[in-house]
Scaffold this motif. Structure first.
Motif, PDB file in Angstrom:
ATOM      1  N   LEU A  20       0.832  -1.202   0.000  1.00 15.76           N
ATOM      2  CA  LEU A  20       0.000   0.000   0.000  1.00 15.76           C
ATOM      3  C   LEU A  20       0.867   1.252   0.000  1.00 15.76           C
ATOM      4  CD1 LEU A  20      -2.832   1.248   0.178  1.00 15.76           C
ATOM      5  CD2 LEU A  20      -2.673   1.052   2.680  1.00 15.76           C
ATOM      6  N   ALA A  23       2.485   1.586  -3.414  1.00 13.39           N
ATOM      7  CA  ALA A  23       1.499   1.951  -4.434  1.00 13.39           C
ATOM      8  C   ALA A  23       1.122   3.426  -4.318  1.00 13.39           C
ATOM      9  CB  ALA A  23       0.256   1.076  -4.278  1.00 13.39           C
ATOM     10  N   ARG A  24       0.975   3.904  -3.096  1.00 17.68           N
ATOM     11  CA  ARG A  24       0.626   5.314  -2.917  1.00 17.68           C
ATOM     12  C   ARG A  24       1.780   6.223  -3.331  1.00 17.68           C
ATOM     13  NH1 ARG A  24      -2.660   4.769   2.857  1.00 17.68           N
ATOM     14  NH2 ARG A  24      -4.756   4.578   1.928  1.00 17.68           N
ATOM     15  N   GLN A  25       2.992   5.768  -3.056  1.00 21.71           N
ATOM     16  CA  GLN A  25       4.169   6.560  -3.416  1.00 21.71           C
ATOM     17  C   GLN A  25       4.271   6.740  -4.930  1.00 21.71           C
ATOM     18  OE1 GLN A  25       7.843   4.913  -1.961  1.00 21.71           O
ATOM     19  NE2 GLN A  25       9.111   6.344  -3.123  1.00 21.71           N
ATOM     20  N   HIS A  26       3.897   5.680  -5.667  1.00 16.72           N
ATOM     21  CA  HIS A  26       4.039   5.702  -7.127  1.00 16.72           C
ATOM     22  C   HIS A  26       2.681   5.623  -7.822  1.00 16.72           C
ATOM     23  CE1 HIS A  26       8.387   5.272  -6.819  1.00 16.72           C
ATOM     24  NE2 HIS A  26       8.196   4.295  -5.926  1.00 16.72           N
ATOM     25  N   GLN A  27       1.658   6.144  -7.157  1.00 11.59           N
ATOM     26  CA  GLN A  27       0.293   5.999  -7.668  1.00 11.59           C
ATOM     27  C   GLN A  27       0.124   6.593  -9.054  1.00 11.59           C
ATOM     28  OE1 GLN A  27      -2.644   6.869  -4.757  1.00 11.59           O
ATOM     29  NE2 GLN A  27      -4.394   6.570  -6.107  1.00 11.59           N
ATOM     30  N   SER A  31      -1.344   3.723 -11.515  1.00 14.08           N
ATOM     31  CA  SER A  31      -2.805   3.658 -11.352  1.00 14.08           C
ATOM     32  C   SER A  31      -3.516   3.189 -12.610  1.00 14.08           C
ATOM     33  CB  SER A  31      -3.355   5.008 -10.899  1.00 14.08           C
ATOM     34  OG  SER A  31      -3.050   6.014 -11.845  1.00 14.08           O
ATOM     35  N   ILE A  39      -6.345   0.357  -4.789  1.00 17.45           N
ATOM     36  CA  ILE A  39      -5.523   0.886  -3.703  1.00 17.45           C
ATOM     37  C   ILE A  39      -6.378   1.240  -2.492  1.00 17.45           C
ATOM     38  CG2 ILE A  39      -3.989   2.778  -3.016  1.00 17.45           C
ATOM     39  CD1 ILE A  39      -2.925   2.799  -5.895  1.00 17.45           C
ATOM     40  N   ASP A  40      -7.491   1.927  -2.729  1.00 24.24           N
ATOM     41  CA  ASP A  40      -8.390   2.263  -1.612  1.00 24.24           C
ATOM     42  C   ASP A  40      -8.985   0.991  -1.000  1.00 24.24           C
ATOM     43  OD1 ASP A  40      -7.901   4.942  -1.934  1.00 24.24           O
ATOM     44  OD2 ASP A  40      -9.702   5.315  -3.147  1.00 24.24           O
ATOM     45  N   ILE A 188      -0.450  -4.854  -7.714  1.00 24.39           N
ATOM     46  CA  ILE A 188       0.509  -3.764  -7.491  1.00 24.39           C
ATOM     47  C   ILE A 188       1.910  -4.190  -7.926  1.00 24.39           C
ATOM     48  CG2 ILE A 188       1.686  -2.466  -5.661  1.00 24.39           C
ATOM     49  CD1 ILE A 188      -1.102  -2.407  -4.227  1.00 24.39           C
TER      50      ILE A 188
END
Length: 211
Positions: A20, A23-27, A31, A39-40, A188
């Motif tokens: 997570l 994934a958020r770092q490289h969203q 995406s 992701i959410d 991911i």
């Protein structure tokens, strides 16, 4: 998509949190390669996962507790029925009276239906032959007790049956959440590996997510 878990449940939380965060770092870069909401959804499942693990672990004890309470209620009902039936026998109740009080019924302490049937028969006999009940030393308070014991037993039995029929639900829910988390992690990993194929240092971070 996997239909059953493939990793240890102990690996899910740390691996999922790492996936997570990455994934958020490289969203922005990954995406487009992920289904909408992955992701959410991963964040939601991770937040709920430990609670589902706990519920799954407790389900067996819930059933054991319900069974102990059922056994205790059955034992009390059985003890009363044994005493009442013995009193009626000793008092010289005739054949019709003994039949009405259910003295011919089998009374088994380990069978809820048996105990309930015998309590019901005693209550019915008291209504039909109140003089025989009094001759045996049985008072209205004794039959009030019989009604209370019956209610407690049927209630405990209902709780135990519900626990028995639903005991696998928390385990199934935990497994379903784990599968969703694992699928999200795999997605991911794939998205990060492909998005950063020309940046192997970053791609390797995604590949190392595999437990």
């Amino acid at each position: 998509m996997a239909l059953k878990p493939k990793w240890s449940a102990n690996q899910i939380a740390p691996t999922g949190r790492a996936a997570l965060a990455l994934a958020r770092q490289h969203q922005a870069a990954i995406s487009d390669r992920l289904p909408a909401g992955v992701i959410d959804g991963l964040a939601v499942d991770l937040d709920a996962f430990e609670g589902k693990r706990s519920a799954a672990s407790r389900s067996g004890e819930v059933l054991r507790t319900a069974t102990r309470e059922q056994d205790a209620a059955a034992a009390k009902g059985h003890a009363f029925a044994v005493a009442a039936r013995a009193a009626l026998t000793r008092s010289g109740a005739n054949a019709a009276e003994r039949a009405a009080f259910g003295l011919k019924l089998k009374l088994k302490a380990d069978k809820v239906a048996s105990v309930v049937a015998c309590l019901d028969a005693l209550l019915d006999g008291a209504t039909r032959f109140p003089d025989a009940a009094r001759a045996a030393g049985l008072l209205s308070t004794d039959f009030d007790r019989a009604r209370s014991l019956r209610a407690s037993l049927t209630s405990a039995d209902a709780v135990q049956e519900t626990a028995k029929s639903t005991r696998k639900n928390p385990v199934s829910e935990r497994k379903a959440a784990q599968v969703r988390i694992e699928n999200a992690i795999d997605g991911i990993i794939n998205a990060g590996t492909l998005a950063f194929i020309d940046q192997p240092d970053i791609a390797t971070q995604f590949q190392k997510l595999v437990p």
